[in-house]
Write an enzyme that holds these catalytic residues in place. Structure first.
Site, PDB file in Angstrom:
ATOM      1  N   THR A 277      37.725  26.258  57.668  1.00 40.16           N
ATOM      2  CA  THR A 277      38.746  26.962  58.432  1.00 40.16           C
ATOM      3  C   THR A 277      39.120  28.263  57.735  1.00 40.16           C
ATOM      4  O   THR A 277      39.393  28.295  56.538  1.00 40.16           O
ATOM      5  CB  THR A 277      39.997  26.079  58.572  1.00 40.16           C
ATOM      6  OG1 THR A 277      39.622  24.864  59.221  1.00 40.16           O
ATOM      7  CG2 THR A 277      41.068  26.786  59.388  1.00 40.16           C
ATOM      8  N   CYS A 365      35.754  40.190  24.121  1.00 44.20           N
ATOM      9  CA  CYS A 365      36.187  39.445  22.944  1.00 44.20           C
ATOM     10  C   CYS A 365      35.868  37.972  23.125  1.00 44.20           C
ATOM     11  O   CYS A 365      36.293  37.344  24.101  1.00 44.20           O
ATOM     12  CB  CYS A 365      37.682  39.631  22.717  1.00 44.20           C
ATOM     13  SG  CYS A 365      38.300  38.815  21.221  1.00 44.20           S
TER      14      CYS A 365
END
Length: 417
Positions: A277, A365
């Protein structure tokens, strides 16, 4: 009326009315509302990572989280308004890129749209050993989809190199194409450097050998004019949170006649390519964002942002003579993107010291260790240079005062280094 619109140089676009919201509530206005972030927050220079949700977009979508809650597939009255709004949103997204309404498929993210395009085209080709071509600085959503096809479906993948500006040489694509090539996927604009690819030329080369062409336009849509007919692409990705809509919604342009394997099997929603949906509220948000973006392309907003970007660059160069180096092309890039490296400093350390701005670096990082950006290393930068990069990206709420504040913060942080 055919919603196709031409947005290339020398052509005109239809007038965009900005006072007739999807349900008469006014989801757009001629003057942008105030910056939706905290008033005392740092200057935001990370628009390529994500954009703030425009309050006009929020106003457009709220009714479909409350009163208009029906399933758009329902035949009773509760489904009527959601169904109408879904269709209008689809038309607005299509209009932004010069497509037909029926050629747009809503998805839950840009990565999903890329997956539908890449995996969908390759699996639908029916080839036992399909060949796919992409390029080194492509978004991971495309690169990883290609790798999964290689691993799980026996596809052969060619990754083209880029030059020092991060652009693909069309001759390299021409040499890589074979009779087995079913898809070429090259982005419109890079998210780190803003580098624009020669999409029209690349798509034409792919078509000469019978291959489809997919373009991830997540960073380009709304920032520069795009017309799928002018570009000659078969598939094109648009992403909501890169153009002031919420996260969790995107769309894939699928040229009429192109066959794809569905990304989600089940019901007939989204032309059978993505069952489930529909999230009407998010689709409405993307439609509202597309309409505002179309207006800004017409009213010169990209030029205003480019002027601010260049002012920021010049302030840094003036204060730090000989130390500021542009990463990527000077001209053929997005109007909002400035990627620079500054001699003698690491990008992540500089941003940590530059209080008052929010931006990104050219590194990632992992467990405290910074690694250079694959985009910048693919462009030929040495690791030390790539680790010094800053990505400063502007947007709708960037101002001259904010640019001055950001430049001063960076200059002062370099001086303290």
């Amino acid at each position: 009326m055919d919603p196709r619109r031409t947005t290339v140089e020398g052509t005109s676009t239809p007038a965009v009315r900005l006072d007739d919201g999807m349900t008469g509530r006014g989801d757009a206005a001629a003057v942008p509302p105030p910056f939706p972030g905290p008033p005392d927050g740092p200057v935001y220079l990370d628009y390529n990572a994500t954009t703030p949700v425009d309050p006009r977009v929020v106003r457009a979508m709220i009714p479909y989280l409350t009163g208009f809650f029906g399933n758009p597939s329902s035949s009773h009255p509760y489904g009527a308004e959601p169904r109408r709004a879904l269709g209008e949103a689809r038309a607005r997204v299509a209009a932004l890129i010069g497509a037909r309404t029926a050629e747009m498929v809503f998805t839950g993210s840009g990565s999903e749209a890329d997956l539908l395009a890449v995996r969908g085209a390759v699996l639908a080709s029916g080839r036992s050993r399909p060949h796919v071509i992409t390029q080194a600085t492509e978004h991971p959503a495309v690169l990883e989809s290609c790798r999964s096809l290689e691993r799980l479906h026996g596809a052969r993948v060619t990754v083209l190199p880029v030059d020092g500006d991060g652009q693909v040489d069309p001759a390299a694509l021409a040499s890589a194409l074979t009779e087995a090539t079913v898809l070429v996927s090259v982005m419109a604009a890079n998210n780190e450097t803003g580098a624009l690819q020669p999409v029209t030329e690349l798509a034409a080369l792919a078509h000469e050998r019978g291959a489809l062409f997919h373009c991830d336009a997540a960073q380009a849509a709304g920032k520069i004019p795009l017309d799928v007919g002018e570009l000659g692409v078969d598939l094109l990705t648009v992403v909501g949170h890169k153009m002031y809509a919420p996260k969790g919604v995107a769309a894939l342009y699928v040229r009429d006649g192109v066959r794809l394997e569905p990304v989600v099997h089940g019901g007939p929603q989204e032309q059978g390519l993505r069952a489930g949906t529909e999230n009407v509220a998010l689709a409405v948000a993307l439609g509202a964002a597309a309409r505002i973006a179309a207006h800004e392309l017409d009213d010169g907003t990209p030029d205003r942002i480019a002027t601010l970007r260049d002012d920021l660059h010049q302030r840094l160069r003036t204060a730090l003579p000989g130390r500021v180096h542009l990463n990527g092309p000077e001209k053929a890039r997005l109007p909002n993107t400035l990627n620079v490296r500054i001699d003698g400093v690491l990008g992540h350390e500089l941003l940590a010291a530059a209080h008052g701005i929010a931006a990104s670096t050219g590194s990632a990082c992992h467990s405290g260790t910074h690694t250079p950006s694959p985009v910048l290393t693919a462009m030929g930068l040495e690791p030390a240079g790539a680790l010094g990069a800053l990505r400063l990206t502007l947007g709708r709420w960037s101002t001259p005062a904010g640019i001055e504040t950001a430049a001063n913060a960076l200059i002062e942080a370099v001086a303290r280094h």
